[in-house]
Design a protein around this motif. Structure first.
Motif, PDB file in Angstrom:
ATOM      1  N   UNK A 135      59.436  39.835   2.227  1.00  0.00           N
ATOM      2  CA  UNK A 135      60.669  40.611   2.158  1.00  0.00           C
ATOM      3  C   UNK A 135      60.876  41.353   3.478  1.00  0.00           C
ATOM      4  N   UNK A 136      62.046  41.236   4.117  1.00  0.00           N
ATOM      5  CA  UNK A 136      62.256  41.913   5.402  1.00  0.00           C
ATOM      6  C   UNK A 136      62.290  43.433   5.253  1.00  0.00           C
ATOM      7  N   UNK A 137      61.926  44.118   6.336  1.00  0.00           N
ATOM      8  CA  UNK A 137      61.968  45.583   6.386  1.00  0.00           C
ATOM      9  C   UNK A 137      61.087  46.252   5.333  1.00  0.00           C
ATOM     10  N   UNK A 138      60.000  45.590   4.953  1.00  0.00           N
ATOM     11  CA  UNK A 138      59.109  46.174   3.945  1.00  0.00           C
ATOM     12  C   UNK A 138      58.097  47.140   4.555  1.00  0.00           C
ATOM     13  N   UNK A 139      57.942  47.114   5.899  1.00  0.00           N
ATOM     14  CA  UNK A 139      57.074  48.027   6.636  1.00  0.00           C
ATOM     15  C   UNK A 139      55.602  47.921   6.227  1.00  0.00           C
ATOM     16  N   UNK A 140      55.192  46.765   5.721  1.00  0.00           N
ATOM     17  CA  UNK A 140      53.787  46.606   5.335  1.00  0.00           C
ATOM     18  C   UNK A 140      52.877  46.589   6.551  1.00  0.00           C
ATOM     19  N   UNK A 141      53.390  46.097   7.685  1.00  0.00           N
ATOM     20  CA  UNK A 141      52.566  46.032   8.893  1.00  0.00           C
ATOM     21  C   UNK A 141      52.267  47.431   9.418  1.00  0.00           C
ATOM     22  N   UNK A 142      53.206  48.358   9.217  1.00  0.00           N
ATOM     23  CA  UNK A 142      53.026  49.715   9.735  1.00  0.00           C
ATOM     24  C   UNK A 142      52.086  50.552   8.871  1.00  0.00           C
ATOM     25  N   UNK A 143      51.820  50.106   7.663  1.00  0.00           N
ATOM     26  CA  UNK A 143      51.010  50.882   6.724  1.00  0.00           C
ATOM     27  C   UNK A 143      49.549  50.444   6.811  1.00  0.00           C
ATOM     28  N   UNK A 192      47.005  51.058   4.838  1.00  0.00           N
ATOM     29  CA  UNK A 192      46.465  50.577   3.562  1.00  0.00           C
ATOM     30  C   UNK A 192      46.846  49.116   3.345  1.00  0.00           C
ATOM     31  N   UNK A 193      48.099  48.774   3.644  1.00  0.00           N
ATOM     32  CA  UNK A 193      48.553  47.395   3.485  1.00  0.00           C
ATOM     33  C   UNK A 193      47.751  46.459   4.390  1.00  0.00           C
ATOM     34  N   UNK A 194      47.540  46.878   5.634  1.00  0.00           N
ATOM     35  CA  UNK A 194      46.819  46.016   6.572  1.00  0.00           C
ATOM     36  C   UNK A 194      45.377  45.798   6.130  1.00  0.00           C
ATOM     37  N   UNK A 195      44.720  46.878   5.702  1.00  0.00           N
ATOM     38  CA  UNK A 195      43.317  46.767   5.295  1.00  0.00           C
ATOM     39  C   UNK A 195      43.160  45.906   4.054  1.00  0.00           C
ATOM     40  N   UNK A 196      44.078  46.024   3.120  1.00  0.00           N
ATOM     41  CA  UNK A 196      43.992  45.268   1.860  1.00  0.00           C
ATOM     42  C   UNK A 196      44.652  43.893   1.953  1.00  0.00           C
ATOM     43  N   UNK A 197      45.278  43.593   3.107  1.00  0.00           N
ATOM     44  CA  UNK A 197      45.987  42.324   3.311  1.00  0.00           C
ATOM     45  C   UNK A 197      47.068  42.130   2.248  1.00  0.00           C
ATOM     46  N   UNK A 198      47.811  43.196   1.985  1.00  0.00           N
ATOM     47  CA  UNK A 198      48.886  43.165   0.991  1.00  0.00           C
ATOM     48  C   UNK A 198      50.206  42.909   1.701  1.00  0.00           C
ATOM     49  N   UNK A 199      50.995  41.987   1.149  1.00  0.00           N
ATOM     50  CA  UNK A 199      52.284  41.615   1.716  1.00  0.00           C
ATOM     51  C   UNK A 199      53.390  41.832   0.695  1.00  0.00           C
ATOM     52  N   UNK A 200      54.602  42.008   1.185  1.00  0.00           N
ATOM     53  CA  UNK A 200      55.753  42.153   0.292  1.00  0.00           C
ATOM     54  C   UNK A 200      56.113  40.797  -0.306  1.00  0.00           C
ATOM     55  N   UNK A 201      56.471  40.796  -1.582  1.00  0.00           N
ATOM     56  CA  UNK A 201      56.969  39.563  -2.183  1.00  0.00           C
ATOM     57  C   UNK A 201      58.232  39.126  -1.454  1.00  0.00           C
ATOM     58  N   UNK A 219      52.877  62.813  -5.018  1.00  0.00           N
ATOM     59  CA  UNK A 219      53.543  63.323  -3.835  1.00  0.00           C
ATOM     60  C   UNK A 219      53.645  62.211  -2.793  1.00  0.00           C
ATOM     61  N   UNK A 220      54.716  62.206  -2.003  1.00  0.00           N
ATOM     62  CA  UNK A 220      54.910  61.120  -1.024  1.00  0.00           C
ATOM     63  C   UNK A 220      53.709  60.875  -0.122  1.00  0.00           C
ATOM     64  N   UNK A 221      53.049  61.953   0.307  1.00  0.00           N
ATOM     65  CA  UNK A 221      51.907  61.775   1.214  1.00  0.00           C
ATOM     66  C   UNK A 221      50.682  61.215   0.484  1.00  0.00           C
ATOM     67  N   UNK A 222      50.670  61.266  -0.853  1.00  0.00           N
ATOM     68  CA  UNK A 222      49.529  60.777  -1.629  1.00  0.00           C
ATOM     69  C   UNK A 222      49.778  59.385  -2.208  1.00  0.00           C
ATOM     70  N   UNK A 223      50.963  58.886  -2.042  1.00  0.00           N
ATOM     71  CA  UNK A 223      51.293  57.593  -2.640  1.00  0.00           C
ATOM     72  C   UNK A 223      50.651  56.445  -1.880  1.00  0.00           C
ATOM     73  N   UNK A 224      50.230  55.447  -2.656  1.00  0.00           N
ATOM     74  CA  UNK A 224      49.753  54.199  -2.078  1.00  0.00           C
ATOM     75  C   UNK A 224      49.937  53.104  -3.127  1.00  0.00           C
TER      76      UNK A 224
END
Length: 499
Positions: free
Chosen positions: A319-327, A329-338, A373-378
């Motif tokens: 999915x475009x503009x999902x910002x998974x690369x910038x996160x 947690x996403x990079x470490x877990x190798x999680x991608x947007x559907x 809270x936004x800062x605690x979300x993952x």
């Protein structure tokens, strides 16, 4: 005048079936229609011929389904896409599907061979299939003893030991003790077998709460049990599993040219496919392809669920503009947007809808837990299971105030029986009366065969559901009572809309 012999006579049903296998029968549909198909373990097998009959006059515009009905819905959408791309033979191929699924090899039909459990759940799967195949109580007991014979023998040991000691050194209560030893032996066998079954059941959570994930058993055995062992030539000859078979079938019917069929492929030809799954995490149904904007996946989570080329497509089309690369947690877990709704592979939506509890493993995806809270979300793992749990007959999918074309809703149930002395215009055909007498499903009205496109009369529709309870059947009556409660809680909305 010579009468034709039975061998020379072709039944009307065979003539009708032969007509459905001719590509010329589907070249010029003149009317649009919508179709919704109810879920059910065998319903996906019985729908194709009825759909082919409709395809002779109708073009399928919007298609919906749940669970096994999702399989039929996806195959119908792919077939309609193939026809609109210039292949009228697509529906002729669909008409051959029931016969293809009935082909037997090594004593098993193709349909049975498509269900392949993981190596760690195979013993429980085989036991469950054997129990379901046994019709009498004594047969179920025999199956249990056959599957768990050595556990039963271990359970006999304490009781047999007591009997042995008593016969070697008799006491004044010898016969009483021998009887007690027999009781202990039988009870020990029952407990030992129950423990063995329970240990197998405890393997389900590690297999994502199911017996089958969707891919071939022989591939999984090599990956999980002995990764270093080279693939044997025999493995190539083994039967493909359900999701691999279905994915290839969809791609072939839709002529997608080497890539997985997506919802975009369908929408470009104005085919609207809707499938329902159930989110156990959110406790509500999800409708695809309109529910992907907040969902994520990890390729390693789905490697046993979907073919490799489908996963590669999902990785290459996030999915475009999902910002998974910038996160981080996403990079470490190798999680991608559907992939976005239009790029979502149809086979993924089908697999998520077809997650019949226990038989198929729940599907793991990822999503945001927003009550922090936004800062605690993952992202946290989410679980999806069979769409039939929340909407087994999504007849509401294409509701509109003033419809401009019909919606055909497929539900396998008994036809309404009419009294023999009823007026001629309200009697059912002889075939329908016979079907009711024998409690069979009369799912294809005779008028549809003789007059394609003619809907059945109102009083020739399906009978209302009837859940019979018998308080005189002991434990089975309790199971039936609890099952009827579950059935009502799950399907009351769909059953109300059917009336």
């Amino acid at each position: 005048m010579n009468q034709p012999s039975p061998a020379q006579t072709t039944s009307p049903d065979q003539v009708w079936f032969d007509e459905l296998q001719k590509p010329d029968s589907y070249q010029s549909p003149t009317k649009p229609c919508d179709v919704v198909m109810k879920g059910g373990v065998t319903s996906g097998v019985t729908y194709p011929l009825a759909l082919c009959e409709l395809a002779r006059e109708y073009r399928f515009k919007r298609i919906g389904g749940t669970s096994a009905g999702a399989i039929a819905a996806a195959i119908l959408a792919a077939t309609e896409l193939g026809r609109q791309k210039g292949n009228p033979g697509a529906f002729a191929e669909l008409a051959k599907l029931p016969e293809e699924l009935k082909k037997t090899e090594n004593g098993k039909t193709l349909l049975a061979r498509l269900f392949q459990p993981q190596p760690q759940t195979k013993a429980l799967f085989d036991f469950g299939m054997a129990i379901l195949g046994a019709t009498q109580v004594w047969q179920k007991i025999l199956v249990t003893l056959t599957c768990f014979w050595w556990q039963g023998l271990l359970g006999l040991i304490p009781g047999l030991a007591l009997i042995y000691v008593e016969t070697r050194a008799p006491t004044p209560y010898q016969y009483l003790m021998i009887g007690f030893g027999i009781l202990i032996a039988l009870l020990g066998a029952v407990i030992a077998i129950a423990v063995a079954v329970w240990c197998l059941i405890l393997r389900l959570p590690k297999n994502n709460y199911g017996l089958c994930k969707g891919l071939e058993t022989h591939k999984l055995e090599q990956q999980e049990l002995n990764p270093k062992k080279p693939k044997s030539p025999k493995a190539k000859e083994q039967q493909v599993a359900l999701i691999t078979w279905l994915s290839k079938k969809l791609d072939a019917l839709a002529m997608t040219e080497g890539k997985p069929l997506t919802f975009k492929d369908l929408s470009e030809e104005k085919i609207d496919l809707r499938l329902i799954t159930t989110s156990l995490t959110h406790g509500r149904p999800y409708e695809f392809p309109t529910s992907t904007q907040y969902l994520y996946f990890r390729k390693s989570d789905l490697k046993d669920y979907l073919p490799e080329y489908v996963l590669d497509w999902m990785v290459e089309n996030p999915r475009p503009n999902s910002k998974t690369v910038e996160n981080k947690f996403f990079r470490e877990k190798e999680i991608l947007a559907l992939p976005l709704d239009e790029n979502l592979p149809v086979i993924l939506a089908v697999r998520m809808s077809l997650s019949f509890p226990v038989l198929f493993s729940a599907v793991p995806l990822w999503g945001w837990k927003l009550n922090k809270k936004p800062e605690e979300r993952k992202p946290e793992q989410m679980w999806f299971t069979d769409g039939g749990i929340t909407s087994n007959f999504p007849i509401h999918l294409f509701d509109q105030a003033i419809p401009d074309h019909p919606t055909f809703a497929f539900n396998l149930t008994g036809a309404i029986a009419k009294p023999i002395d009823a007026p001629d215009d309200t009697k059912l055909s002889a075939e329908a009366q016979h079907a009711n007498v024998n409690n069979e499903d009369y799912w294809l009205n005779k008028d549809i065969k003789t007059n394609p496109g003619k809907p059945p009369k109102l009083d020739e529709g399906s009978a209302e559901n009837w859940f019979a309870l018998n308080p005189n059947k002991g434990i089975y009556s309790v199971i039936g009572y609890l099952g009827s409660i579950l059935e009502v809680s799950r399907n009351w909305q769909d059953n109300t809309l059917l009336r």
